[in-house]
Design an enzyme around this catalytic site. Structure first.
Site, PDB file in Angstrom:
ATOM      1  N   TYR B 441       0.875  -1.249  -0.186  1.00 24.21           N
ATOM      2  CA  TYR B 441      -0.085   0.032  -0.089  1.00 24.21           C
ATOM      3  C   TYR B 441       0.935   1.264   0.051  1.00 24.21           C
ATOM      4  CZ  TYR B 441      -0.282  -0.202   5.087  1.00 24.21           C
ATOM      5  OH  TYR B 441       0.167  -0.358   6.543  1.00 24.21           O
ATOM      6  N   GLU B 442       0.073   2.479  -0.067  1.00 19.32           N
ATOM      7  CA  GLU B 442       0.850   3.956  -0.286  1.00 19.32           C
ATOM      8  C   GLU B 442       1.805   3.534  -1.474  1.00 19.32           C
ATOM      9  OE1 GLU B 442       0.072   6.265   1.562  1.00 19.32           O
ATOM     10  OE2 GLU B 442      -1.207   4.782   3.280  1.00 19.32           O
ATOM     11  N   GLY B 443       1.410   3.037  -2.475  1.00 17.92           N
ATOM     12  CA  GLY B 443       2.179   2.890  -3.621  1.00 17.92           C
ATOM     13  C   GLY B 443       3.117   1.606  -3.401  1.00 17.92           C
TER      14      GLY B 443
END
Lengths: 596, 596
Positions: B441-443
């Site tokens: 997550y978060e890229g």
């Protein structure tokens, strides 16, 4: 999740084109009597159907439901009982079993392919036939004629399953300190008392009887590993007419809550004066158990391979379908809002890493299976001995390397899914959770590495290793004129030299400091595995190149391109591993307890 | 599982002895006004107490219970509501917040330490304060004075939480293709309609209000990423007197079933004409969101670090206590049946690998935090710009490298436990399951690598990279006479040169072929991270060496010995990575679809 498809095209390629199995089998009378190439091929076809059609569909729901314990009884997930019956009726449990007792006598080169499909389709389930077949190997090798006649046919035909009971709460790797006792009874049987943990499929409702192979100590047993005996302990005793008798005095105390393989039962087994039969000689149980474990170890490696294949299929489908962002070189599918993610170099890197390990790994497991067949079936004793040595050397590599890369492949596949890989829906997270155990059980991968580095390499001063090195060197020599192989043979030779050099270094250092073996072990096994897969990929290139020119399917050209990826991106890892190993044990052994 | 202990001794060492935080803070007026070294130290002490005492104890049960969805309402696991209240009352949510609106204004160098402890103690829980703090950063940077006055104080004081709503079913990495719409209303607010998925803590019962930051498109918005705006969408509208008003028109449609972080709610959010307020300028929402995401990215890296520390503590305790087999050099504890497994070189290898990454990683996250503080607080504009550049360069490395090594450390820790690591009882399997999400997550870490290689290195022709390289080179130069460092500076210089050389190669190749960026990205980030940690370990040696001579605790001598392990066994991985990168994109881009 993509439906699991048995990778038959790839399996046939490895078996028939890379390893020329038909001719190999024809050279082994014990095999040739039992199987001809057409039969073998039909078996593969059926294996593909039953694993994809029967086992894969109950994999996800099995994980959701898990096994349920109730007062010593264990209920399996929906469909498991029926599936085991289907497998049994098809003769799959006894596929490699001794024909004298109803097994089908198929060579390991063939059986390993079936196992890969079974484990790729449903690992929790696959453990039951796998452990049963392993138990049969031990019983066949060490049991009395009477025990064999009573139990083998029923285990081969799937009426009963087998379980192996080794671990105790305080004794896992170190079996020498087990406490389970076996007291002789007047009737020649033994009374077994003790607690075993982590017993896979120790209790379940899939078959009417469960045959436990239990390690225990006789009253007068020597201390340590040389005081362990093996006992056959059936859930129900077997009457002379073959019918089931009394319920034995042991039971499943509880099931473990686990990270994965949740559809399988991992049991605490309490033996309370259970009736058991000695298998093999007193105090030689560990050897008997290792017969079984060595057989399992390739099987566990194949679990890693099967899971990696399932992950590859899943992720490849997703990468072809999922659209997200544009290719670095500009839009590829202009009518869509984004391109399929397979256009992105890093997604390709992930898929090709998986392919490099999966397809190379399949060739390697087949290579090891081939040596198992040589060891078992070759007419010439020298050749059988060579087979034994190669099996001894390569088995820990197959177990640990294929399961380490198995987890890698499942994690990489999950990564390709992004957030969707973390949720249950797509099946990737289950693959990761299930596959993780393969690095741990049947001897952790650290223990496999110690076995390789210590017993199989250092202890015989590299004698077994030389056999392998010669095999690779001979291939390089024989194919030095092969144009397709030319770009790779230099790299393969360099990797082999690196491995050879490190082998020599560790053998030398170990003579001076016993810690060197353990300090080198895991990195050495990795280095060995990567080099062995380099050899496999070279063999793949040799088999694929002549057919690549007229190939419109992409199958053979794809093999050549994946080989290039392996040599460009994966084999170079050997350089760093060798450098790490050469630094020795110094940095590892320096810390005192407080310094950790 | 071993009880989580806040690693205060190590944190203080990194902060005060390696980075000389008191003097660093004194040099930044914006920091010096808010915190003196004694206060900072007291904050660390309290952070250790609250994370170990309040958050760790509800971690395991939270995983068991998970969040429960019922008709749009989400019930958190037992103790979560109370824990959030406790955190709120302690001011922890607003630790780094803007003092103008009630934040405590602490520097990131300090806040990052608190975050590590919070995430190590309970990652599912930790996401709520982390996302809230991140949302506050975005609001503080881009929101109107009125929005800031209305929302920031309540978010800082823990009354309300924040959530970020980016992802849609068809749009994850590629936010340019989102479909959620924002229609202007007469009162200056907007009507938001659309479906968002994977919204962490999008709904829960821990606080009375939840403030969503939603990406959506205005009616006349340009296509792609330049047509995205950000809206603040509160669960309950806020009246002028600060009291809660009407329930907004959006709800949680369901929760995802996940591999890990099960105690956190991962929500499908349905917006159905919900009232939202524009944050920042129209069509510049992605920039505003990246303000938040860049802040989170170090935070997510720190999640990996915190989990790795928890795994290290757990595995170290187990390795000291679990007895199994004998040391290679002979029995160490003769009165016992076996030696503690820490005598085995391979167990030490595993622990030291974890230590190398955890302790080096802690220094690295502090190093990045230091640059964040420079970027925010330095008086000199040039220095702030330098800080911005370093933060831009290092943030993707911190996010991806620390989470990749975070998973490694959890998996390695699990391996030390053998079979016991696979069952729930010891907590290791939860650590693995929880930590896996941090790479996604978060890229995803692949996207971080593309950001590093593409935007941060190639796009500016290595300008940012040169700043980093100069920093390392200056350290090497300045310490060339340091006896303790002498064995390592050569290796560090070689690693830097390797990184430098590869950087130049990729910049050059990328000019000719855009695929080269993606082909190099992940291996490049790994190479960068390993080199950066080499620099960190050199800094650790510099700080520890003078104190090692009179050290009876083992703390400083342990640091020196772990540094040696890092340079012997982990830094050499850079050699293979560089070799792989140099092979270019050829092998990656050659496959047609059928060839996969």
């Amino acid at each position: 999740m993509a439906d699991y498809q048995a990778p038959l095209r790839d399996i046939r390629f490895v078996l028939n084109e890379v390893f020329d199995a038909p001719n190999f089998w024809a050279s082994l009378p014990g095999v040739a009597d039992n199987v001809d190439p057409d039969t073998a091929d039909a078996i593969l076809e059926e294996a593909g159907k039953i694993t994809a059609g029967t086992l894969a569909p109950i994999n996800r729901e099995g994980d959701e439901q898990g096994c349920q314990w109730n007062d010593g009884e264990v209920t399996t997930p929906e469909g498991f009982r029926e599936a085991y019956k289907t497998m049994a009726e098809g003769g799959w449990v006894g596929l490699g079993g001794n024909p004298e007792f109803g097994g089908m006598g198929m060579p390991k080169t063939l059986v390993a392919q079936f196992e890969e499909m079974m484990q790729g389709a449903n690992m929790s389930f696959g453990l039951a036939p796998m452990l049963t077949a392993g138990a049969c190997v031990a019983l066949d090798a060490h049991g009395s004629q009477q025990l064999k006649e009573t139990y083998l046919p029923k285990m081969y035909d799937g009426s009963w399953t087998g379980a192996m009971d080794l671990t105790e709460p305080h004794a896992g790797t170190d079996l020498g300190i087990i406490r389970t006792k076996a007291e002789p009874r007047d009737d020649g049987s033994y009374s077994i008392t003790g607690t075993k943990i982590f017993i896979t499929w120790g209790e379940h409702d899939m078959t009417d009887n469960i045959i436990h192979f239990v390690l225990a100590k006789l009253p007068d047993a020597p201390k340590g590993p040389k005081g362990i005996s093996m006992f056959l302990v059936p859930k129900y005793d077997v009457n002379e007419d073959g019918s089931l008798g009394e319920r034995n005095h042991f039971s499943c105390g509880s099931l473990e809550k686990k990270m994965g393989i949740k559809a399988s039962a991992t049991c605490v087994m309490n033996f309370d004066g259970a009736k058991g039969y000695l298998v093999g000689e007193p105090n030689k149980g560990l050897m008997a158990m290792f017969t079984m474990m060595n057989y399992e170890r390739l099987g566990v490696g194949v679990q890693g391979l099967g899971a990696a294949e399932a992950s590859l299929q899943n992720a490849r489908d997703y990468a072809m379908e999922r659209t997200q962002s544009r290719a670095p070189t500009g839009p590829q599918e202009k009518d869509k809002a984004a391109d399929p993610i397979i256009v992105h170099p890093d997604v390709r890197r992930m898929l090709l890493t998986m392919k490099g390990y999966v397809e190379g790994g399949r060739a390697f497991s087949t290579y090891v299976a081939q040596w198992l067949d040589v060891a078992k079936f070759a007419e010439d004793e020298e050749r059988r001995k060579q087979g034994d040595a190669m099996v001894a050397l390569l088995t820990p590599v197959a177990k640990a390397f294929l399961t380490d890369r198995g987890l890698d492949a499942c994690v990489i596949g999950q990564q390709i899914f992004g957030g969707h890989g973390f949720i249950r829906e797509w099946g990737q997270e289950q693959l990761v959770r299930d596959t993780r155990i393969t690095q741990i059980y049947e001897g952790t991968n650290g223990i496999q590495a110690m076995d390789l580095m210590g017993r199989k390499v250092v202890a015989n001063q590299g004698k077994y290793f030389e056999l392998f090195a010669k095999d690779v060197a001979a291939f390089i020599e024989e194919n030095s004129d092969n144009d397709a192989l030319r770009p790779y043979l230099g790299q393969l030779a360099a990797a082999l030299e690196r491995l050879d050099d490190v082998t020599e270094t560790v053998i030398k250092q170990a003579g001076e400091n016993p810690n060197e073996v353990g300090a080198a072990a895991v990195d050495y096994l990795d280095l060995f595995g990567l080099t062995a897969l380099g050899y496999m990929w070279a063999m793949v290139v040799k088999a694929a190149a002549p057919k690549a020119q007229d190939d419109t399917s992409g199958f053979y050209t794809g093999k050549l391109k994946t080989a290039r990826f392996y040599f460009d991106r994966l084999l170079p890892k050997t350089v760093s591993l060798a450098e790490g190993i050469r630094s020795g044990s110094g940095a590892m052994m320096a810390h005192s307890a407080e310094e950790f």
